[in-house]
Scaffold this motif. Sequence first.
Motif, PDB file in Angstrom:
ATOM      1  N   SER A 117       0.848  -1.193   0.000  1.00 37.00           N
ATOM      2  CA  SER A 117       0.000   0.000   0.000  1.00 37.00           C
ATOM      3  C   SER A 117       0.884   1.244   0.000  1.00 37.00           C
ATOM      4  O   SER A 117       2.095   1.189   0.262  1.00 37.00           O
ATOM      5  CB  SER A 117      -0.909   0.002   1.225  1.00 37.00           C
ATOM      6  OG  SER A 117      -0.111   0.153   2.399  1.00 37.00           O
ATOM      7  N   THR A 118       0.280   2.362  -0.292  1.00 38.68           N
ATOM      8  CA  THR A 118       1.056   3.622  -0.328  1.00 38.68           C
ATOM      9  C   THR A 118       1.631   3.930   1.047  1.00 38.68           C
ATOM     10  O   THR A 118       2.738   4.459   1.148  1.00 38.68           O
ATOM     11  CB  THR A 118       0.167   4.792  -0.797  1.00 38.68           C
ATOM     12  OG1 THR A 118      -0.992   4.864   0.027  1.00 38.68           O
ATOM     13  CG2 THR A 118      -0.243   4.625  -2.238  1.00 38.68           C
ATOM     14  N   GLN A 119       0.923   3.548   2.086  1.00 41.32           N
ATOM     15  CA  GLN A 119       1.431   3.772   3.445  1.00 41.32           C
ATOM     16  C   GLN A 119       2.679   2.923   3.691  1.00 41.32           C
ATOM     17  O   GLN A 119       3.660   3.407   4.261  1.00 41.32           O
ATOM     18  CB  GLN A 119       0.336   3.442   4.461  1.00 41.32           C
ATOM     19  CG  GLN A 119       0.715   3.768   5.892  1.00 41.32           C
ATOM     20  CD  GLN A 119      -0.426   3.486   6.857  1.00 41.32           C
ATOM     21  OE1 GLN A 119      -1.410   2.854   6.492  1.00 41.32           O
ATOM     22  NE2 GLN A 119      -0.268   3.928   8.083  1.00 41.32           N
ATOM     23  N   GLU A 120       2.658   1.657   3.238  1.00 39.11           N
ATOM     24  CA  GLU A 120       3.825   0.788   3.411  1.00 39.11           C
ATOM     25  C   GLU A 120       5.011   1.312   2.614  1.00 39.11           C
ATOM     26  O   GLU A 120       6.156   1.275   3.078  1.00 39.11           O
ATOM     27  CB  GLU A 120       3.480  -0.639   2.987  1.00 39.11           C
ATOM     28  CG  GLU A 120       2.537  -1.336   3.939  1.00 39.11           C
ATOM     29  CD  GLU A 120       2.094  -2.695   3.426  1.00 39.11           C
ATOM     30  OE1 GLU A 120       2.128  -2.913   2.188  1.00 39.11           O
ATOM     31  OE2 GLU A 120       1.715  -3.538   4.244  1.00 39.11           O
ATOM     32  N   VAL A 121       4.759   1.798   1.400  1.00 39.71           N
ATOM     33  CA  VAL A 121       5.837   2.351   0.572  1.00 39.71           C
ATOM     34  C   VAL A 121       6.443   3.562   1.271  1.00 39.71           C
ATOM     35  O   VAL A 121       7.674   3.711   1.347  1.00 39.71           O
ATOM     36  CB  VAL A 121       5.303   2.728  -0.835  1.00 39.71           C
ATOM     37  CG1 VAL A 121       6.346   3.508  -1.609  1.00 39.71           C
ATOM     38  CG2 VAL A 121       4.874   1.489  -1.597  1.00 39.71           C
ATOM     39  N   LEU A 122       5.602   4.434   1.806  1.00 43.91           N
ATOM     40  CA  LEU A 122       6.076   5.630   2.495  1.00 43.91           C
ATOM     41  C   LEU A 122       6.896   5.264   3.730  1.00 43.91           C
ATOM     42  O   LEU A 122       7.985   5.825   3.953  1.00 43.91           O
ATOM     43  CB  LEU A 122       4.880   6.510   2.876  1.00 43.91           C
ATOM     44  CG  LEU A 122       5.207   7.831   3.553  1.00 43.91           C
ATOM     45  CD1 LEU A 122       6.051   8.720   2.633  1.00 43.91           C
ATOM     46  CD2 LEU A 122       3.944   8.561   3.949  1.00 43.91           C
ATOM     47  N   LEU A 123       6.426   4.305   4.503  1.00 44.45           N
ATOM     48  CA  LEU A 123       7.172   3.885   5.692  1.00 44.45           C
ATOM     49  C   LEU A 123       8.505   3.250   5.319  1.00 44.45           C
ATOM     50  O   LEU A 123       9.519   3.450   6.012  1.00 44.45           O
ATOM     51  CB  LEU A 123       6.328   2.907   6.518  1.00 44.45           C
ATOM     52  CG  LEU A 123       5.140   3.527   7.258  1.00 44.45           C
ATOM     53  CD1 LEU A 123       4.265   2.449   7.867  1.00 44.45           C
ATOM     54  CD2 LEU A 123       5.612   4.498   8.325  1.00 44.45           C
ATOM     55  N   THR A 124       8.544   2.494   4.219  1.00 41.24           N
ATOM     56  CA  THR A 124       9.791   1.895   3.754  1.00 41.24           C
ATOM     57  C   THR A 124      10.784   2.978   3.371  1.00 41.24           C
ATOM     58  O   THR A 124      11.979   2.895   3.698  1.00 41.24           O
ATOM     59  CB  THR A 124       9.531   0.963   2.559  1.00 41.24           C
ATOM     60  OG1 THR A 124       8.564  -0.011   2.936  1.00 41.24           O
ATOM     61  CG2 THR A 124      10.797   0.266   2.122  1.00 41.24           C
ATOM     62  N   GLU A 125      10.308   4.011   2.672  1.00 32.57           N
ATOM     63  CA  GLU A 125      11.198   5.108   2.281  1.00 32.57           C
ATOM     64  C   GLU A 125      11.738   5.841   3.506  1.00 32.57           C
ATOM     65  O   GLU A 125      12.930   6.180   3.562  1.00 32.57           O
ATOM     66  CB  GLU A 125      10.448   6.082   1.365  1.00 32.57           C
ATOM     67  CG  GLU A 125      10.173   5.523  -0.014  1.00 32.57           C
ATOM     68  CD  GLU A 125       9.305   6.451  -0.857  1.00 32.57           C
ATOM     69  OE1 GLU A 125       8.926   7.548  -0.392  1.00 32.57           O
ATOM     70  OE2 GLU A 125       8.991   6.049  -2.001  1.00 32.57           O
ATOM     71  N   ILE A 126      10.888   6.052   4.497  1.00 30.42           N
ATOM     72  CA  ILE A 126      11.329   6.721   5.722  1.00 30.42           C
ATOM     73  C   ILE A 126      12.382   5.867   6.425  1.00 30.42           C
ATOM     74  O   ILE A 126      13.409   6.370   6.888  1.00 30.42           O
ATOM     75  CB  ILE A 126      10.125   7.013   6.649  1.00 30.42           C
ATOM     76  CG1 ILE A 126       9.221   8.064   6.017  1.00 30.42           C
ATOM     77  CG2 ILE A 126      10.600   7.456   8.034  1.00 30.42           C
ATOM     78  CD1 ILE A 126       7.908   8.256   6.739  1.00 30.42           C
ATOM     79  N   ARG A 127      12.148   4.549   6.489  1.00 33.18           N
ATOM     80  CA  ARG A 127      13.111   3.658   7.118  1.00 33.18           C
ATOM     81  C   ARG A 127      14.455   3.717   6.398  1.00 33.18           C
ATOM     82  O   ARG A 127      15.522   3.819   7.026  1.00 33.18           O
ATOM     83  CB  ARG A 127      12.575   2.216   7.101  1.00 33.18           C
ATOM     84  CG  ARG A 127      13.521   1.233   7.783  1.00 33.18           C
ATOM     85  CD  ARG A 127      13.248  -0.187   7.436  1.00 33.18           C
ATOM     86  NE  ARG A 127      13.516  -0.372   6.004  1.00 33.18           N
ATOM     87  CZ  ARG A 127      12.981  -1.321   5.266  1.00 33.18           C
ATOM     88  NH1 ARG A 127      12.115  -2.156   5.775  1.00 33.18           N
ATOM     89  NH2 ARG A 127      13.274  -1.439   3.989  1.00 33.18           N
ATOM     90  N   LEU A 129      15.648   6.165   4.556  1.00 26.07           N
ATOM     91  CA  LEU A 129      16.278   7.480   4.790  1.00 26.07           C
ATOM     92  C   LEU A 129      16.941   7.529   6.182  1.00 26.07           C
ATOM     93  O   LEU A 129      18.031   8.050   6.320  1.00 26.07           O
ATOM     94  CB  LEU A 129      15.233   8.599   4.665  1.00 26.07           C
ATOM     95  CG  LEU A 129      14.804   8.942   3.229  1.00 26.07           C
ATOM     96  CD1 LEU A 129      13.632   9.917   3.278  1.00 26.07           C
ATOM     97  CD2 LEU A 129      15.949   9.505   2.434  1.00 26.07           C
ATOM     98  N   LEU A 130      16.271   6.959   7.164  1.00 24.08           N
ATOM     99  CA  LEU A 130      16.833   6.941   8.514  1.00 24.08           C
ATOM    100  C   LEU A 130      18.097   6.070   8.569  1.00 24.08           C
ATOM    101  O   LEU A 130      19.049   6.389   9.266  1.00 24.08           O
ATOM    102  CB  LEU A 130      15.812   6.459   9.531  1.00 24.08           C
ATOM    103  CG  LEU A 130      14.671   7.438   9.839  1.00 24.08           C
ATOM    104  CD1 LEU A 130      13.623   6.776  10.721  1.00 24.08           C
ATOM    105  CD2 LEU A 130      15.210   8.690  10.514  1.00 24.08           C
ATOM    106  N   LYS A 131      18.112   4.953   7.821  1.00 25.85           N
ATOM    107  CA  LYS A 131      19.294   4.104   7.776  1.00 25.85           C
ATOM    108  C   LYS A 131      20.456   4.850   7.141  1.00 25.85           C
ATOM    109  O   LYS A 131      21.593   4.779   7.611  1.00 25.85           O
ATOM    110  CB  LYS A 131      19.014   2.829   6.967  1.00 25.85           C
ATOM    111  CG  LYS A 131      18.408   1.713   7.744  1.00 25.85           C
ATOM    112  CD  LYS A 131      18.325   0.495   6.828  1.00 25.85           C
ATOM    113  CE  LYS A 131      17.625  -0.639   7.485  1.00 25.85           C
ATOM    114  NZ  LYS A 131      17.499  -1.785   6.624  1.00 25.85           N
TER     115      LYS A 131
END
Length: 134
Positions: A117-127, A129-131
């Motif tokens: 889902s778009t929410q999962e994609v967004l959370l993956t991108e945030i993760r 970026l944090l890494k």
Amino acid sequence: MGMMKEFKDFAIKGNVIDMAVGIIIGTAFGKIVSSFVADVIMPPIGVLVGGIDFSKLAFTIQEASENIPAVVISYGKFIQTAVDFIIIAFAIFMVIKGINSLKQKEEQAPKQPAKPSTQEVLLTEIRDLLKNRS
């Protein structure tokens, strides 16, 4: 009016209609098979076994007298009915076997993973970026 509405809802449901159609088609199929057995299969079998008409085979228990009809066991009609049953059972077996093989092929087909889902994609991108940040 509540009972009428409930009955209407019951009668209009797809399962009831599907069942009714199946019963009607099954009855017609049974008549076709009965005719096929009585008119096509049994006469040649009767000729092969000495010109016997299976529908007239019977064992008389008591002869007819005055107003009382004869008491007979019509085993020839039973033989025809048994052949009817075997043909119908075989036809149903073949239909169910075909349906089961289609279901098996469907189950064995490789399933594509569901798109995130778009929410999962967004959370993956945030993760990610944090890494990269640390």
